[in-house]
Design an enzyme around this catalytic site. Sequence first.
Site, PDB file in Angstrom:
ATOM      1  CG  ASP A  13      -1.777   1.205   1.339  1.00  0.00           C
ATOM      2  OD1 ASP A  13      -2.133   1.789   0.300  1.00  0.00           O
ATOM      3  OD2 ASP A  13      -2.115   1.597   2.473  1.00  0.00           O
ATOM      4  CD  GLU A  74      -4.738   1.037  -1.845  1.00  0.00           C
ATOM      5  OE1 GLU A  74      -4.941   2.259  -1.669  1.00  0.00           O
ATOM      6  OE2 GLU A  74      -4.886   0.169  -0.964  1.00  0.00           O
ATOM      7  CG  ASP A 147      -0.238   3.252   6.837  1.00  0.00           C
ATOM      8  OD1 ASP A 147      -1.044   3.659   5.983  1.00  0.00           O
ATOM      9  OD2 ASP A 147       0.185   3.958   7.766  1.00  0.00           O
TER      10      ASP A 147
END
Length: 181
Positions: A13, A74, A147
């Site tokens: 991410d 992502e 995260d």
Amino acid sequence: MSSAAPFTVLGIDPGVGATGYGVLTCLPEGALSLRECGVIRPRRGDPLPQRIREIFGEVDRLLADVRPDAVAVEDVFSGKNARSALILGHARGVILLAAALRDLEVHEYSPREIKKAVTGRGDARKDQVAYMVQQRLGLREPPRPSDAADGVACALAHLVLGVGGVLRGVLPHRFAEGAPA
């Protein structure tokens, strides 16, 4: 995915302030193992070139240590303002470069695709995603910080959506009803 060998995915991410990651291994019988997860946090006050260099170095180190079969990243969230998307693009760029330099397969998923694959809902909140990651992997608590949970969710989504849908049918239907409202 060959049914005779484990398959390891590094999910990422991206972010210039915090890049979350998670490493999942899918064993031949379909069991999942969370090998590691965490967050790369470049120094806040450093100039952008220095921060993206640090992200590149840490991702490259991770790739060398983990030796994943695939990398799931992502994609940029389209609702962000142009400046935020551009800055995020720098982080994504060095992550994609690190994977490409090692000739790894890279798969990109939108935030909505990841949420839907993991929770059954494309509009799930961060806490719902973290909860479903915890449930699917049988963890005592969700990966922290959020995260890191997002990085694990990205890897998990790849195992649901990519790799021939190794986990399709198992996730999210079996666990979605347990997600917090």
